[in-house]
Design an enzyme around this catalytic site. Structure first.
Site, mmCIF file in Angstrom:
data_model
loop_
_atom_site.group_PDB
_atom_site.id
_atom_site.type_symbol
_atom_site.label_atom_id
_atom_site.label_comp_id
_atom_site.label_asym_id
_atom_site.label_seq_id
_atom_site.Cartn_x
_atom_site.Cartn_y
_atom_site.Cartn_z
ATOM 1 N N LYS A 117 0.850 -1.205 0.000
ATOM 2 C CA LYS A 117 0.000 0.000 0.000
ATOM 3 C C LYS A 117 0.883 1.252 0.000
ATOM 4 O O LYS A 117 2.087 1.171 0.302
ATOM 5 C CB LYS A 117 -0.910 -0.028 1.237
ATOM 6 N N ARG B 267 -10.045 -0.541 15.017
ATOM 7 C CA ARG B 267 -9.816 0.258 13.814
ATOM 8 C C ARG B 267 -10.779 -0.315 12.790
ATOM 9 O O ARG B 267 -11.977 -0.263 13.004
ATOM 10 C CB ARG B 267 -8.339 0.214 13.385
ATOM 11 N N TYR C 254 18.479 29.455 8.611
ATOM 12 C CA TYR C 254 17.252 30.195 8.949
ATOM 13 C C TYR C 254 17.094 30.352 10.448
ATOM 14 O O TYR C 254 17.288 29.393 11.213
ATOM 15 C CB TYR C 254 16.026 29.432 8.436
ATOM 16 N N MET D 78 13.909 23.827 2.741
ATOM 17 C CA MET D 78 13.163 23.066 1.730
ATOM 18 C C MET D 78 14.088 22.278 0.801
ATOM 19 O O MET D 78 13.837 21.117 0.491
ATOM 20 C CB MET D 78 12.291 24.020 0.907
HETATM 21 C C1 LIG Z 1 -0.468 -1.793 6.874
HETATM 22 C C2 LIG Z 1 -1.056 -3.105 7.279
HETATM 23 C C3 LIG Z 1 -0.233 -4.237 7.404
HETATM 24 C C4 LIG Z 1 1.281 -4.178 7.306
HETATM 25 O O1 LIG Z 1 1.792 -3.721 8.541
HETATM 26 P P1 LIG Z 1 3.371 -3.613 8.819
HETATM 27 O O2 LIG Z 1 3.443 -3.165 10.234
HETATM 28 O O3 LIG Z 1 3.889 -2.593 7.873
HETATM 29 O O4 LIG Z 1 3.946 -4.944 8.574
HETATM 30 C C5 LIG Z 1 -0.845 -5.462 7.651
HETATM 31 N N1 LIG Z 1 -2.186 -5.543 7.812
HETATM 32 C C6 LIG Z 1 -3.005 -4.472 7.734
HETATM 33 C C7 LIG Z 1 -4.462 -4.637 7.951
HETATM 34 C C8 LIG Z 1 -2.456 -3.210 7.501
HETATM 35 O O5 LIG Z 1 -3.260 -2.138 7.454
#
Ligand SMILES: *Cc1c(COP(=O)(O)O)cnc(C)c1O
Length: 355
Positions: free
Chosen positions: A51, A138, A253, A301
């Site tokens: 992702k 969540r 800065y 930056m």
């Molecule tokens: C992002 C995510 C993972 C991966 O988690 P890591 O800590 O990066 O290994 C696995 N399962 C779900 C549901 C996630 O949202």
């Protein structure tokens, strides 16, 4: 933590020219080695979570390398990420979309069903991953919602650990027990439990499919203990200018840093627009000639100042802002965040080179 000299050399050869700014080297061989390492540790199959563009490192390149190494399961967060990944990988590997999506919007992708409404929408429309909440609060269906579940073709029943990077946290055992109860309600259906850190909680947290992201990219899945993973990124920035400053001279800065002694300051071509987090000023270090060199003054930056007094620095030479000797976890600590955020913020402006 060391990378094989071959990849280090390849990145050094690619050292950026001043006018080109920062260079991000992404070591696909290290990512593949990390995936193989996780496969060897986990008592079940190991997916790849790609992702957010593979945590900023490039989902297409990363997923192609992992698929070539034998990875058969991929997770993204968004429908668009899933569609792009399907184009990159072709038919074959499973691609699951963690945030779910509506029927008809993602042919060839598996939705992760998180809510009773999604379960109803998907009933009779093909395979899904059923995400059940076991304590994180969540995403995921509450356990109680399983009583009213419509008929679903469940490819995996999954849950997500809230505290896997804290092995002693009581949530881990609690979630493992609830997951076991959940599995018992779906006999014969494969389960998916551990993220990166979950794999390191031991065999009690094994399942049919682990879902690591961070550890693939070299982030330490065992915070507070040595990092078992290989670093997969190197961020290099060339020295644009060297300045000799007298003791008492303010630099940058806000004139926030005052040279405590006569110093040599290297101004390098990277700043927060490249993802070099501004909050890390005052604590972050770079690496020059194998030595740590502290950031001085504010990170701006496009330019960051390092104190290179006494080291063989030359204009045009690179300073390593992130790398095996100075991993994303260290920059994260300096900036008061986690290495996940360091990686996803590495910006599009950095030129990228895949090794
Ligand atoms: C992002 C995510 C993972 C991966 O988690 P890591 O800590 O990066 O290994 C696995 N399962 C779900 C549901 C996630 O949202």
């Amino acid at each position: 933590m060391t990378s094989p000299p071959s990849s280090a050399a390849a990145c050094a050869l690619a050292a950026p020219a001043a006018e080109e700014g920062a260079l991000l080297c992404i070591d696909l061989a290290a990512i593949v080695a990390n995936w193989r390492d996780l496969c060897a540790r986990h008592g079940g199959a190991v997916a790849a979570v790609v992702k957010a563009d593979a945590y900023g490192l490039g989902a297409e390149a990363v997923a192609r390398a992992l698929a070539a190494a034998g990875c058969r399961h991929f997770f993204v967060a968004l429908l668009e990420e899933g569609l792009a990944l399907r184009r990159a990988l072709g038919e074959g590997p499973m691609i699951a979309v963690l945030n779910g999506f509506s029927p008809g919007h993602g042919p060839g992708l598996l939705p992760v069903v998180n809510t009773p409404a999604m379960a109803a929408a998907w009933s009779g429309r093909g395979p899904v991953l059923l995400h059940v909440d076991t304590g994180m609060e969540r995403l995921g269906l509450p356990m109680a919602a399983l009583d009213q579940l419509p008929p679903l073709e469940i490819a995996f029943v999954m849950t997500h650990l809230a505290c896997a990077e804290e092995p002693a946290h009581p949530m881990n055992a609690r979630q493992r027990e609830r997951f076991a109860a959940l599995r018992a309600r779906f006999p014969g259906v494969p389960g998916s439990l551990a993220n990166s850190s979950g794999i390191f909680l031991g065999p009690g947290f094994a399942s049919d499919l682990a879902r690591p992201g961070a550890a693939l990219y070299g982030i330490n899945p065992t915070p507070g203990r040595p990092n078992p993973m290989r670093c997969a990124v190197r961020l290099l920035a060339p020295i644009l200018q060297l300045r000799q400053v007298a003791a008492g001279t303010p630099v940058g800065y806000g004139a926030r840093w005052i040279a405590p002694r006569e110093s040599v300051i290297a101004l390098v071509a990277a700043g927060y627009a490249d993802g070099y987090l501004r909050a890390a000023a005052g604590r972050a270090v770079g690496v020059l000639a194998g030595q740590p060199v502290p950031v001085v003054g504010r990170i701006s930056m496009d330019v960051t100042a390092f104190d290179v007094t006494g080291l063989p620095a030359a204009e045009g030479e690179p300073i390593e802002l992130i790398g095996p000797a100075n991993p994303p976890d260290a920059l994260a600590e300096a900036a008061g965040t986690i290495a996940y955020e360091v990686l996803v913020r590495l910006s599009r402006r950095c030129r990228r080179r895949y090794l």
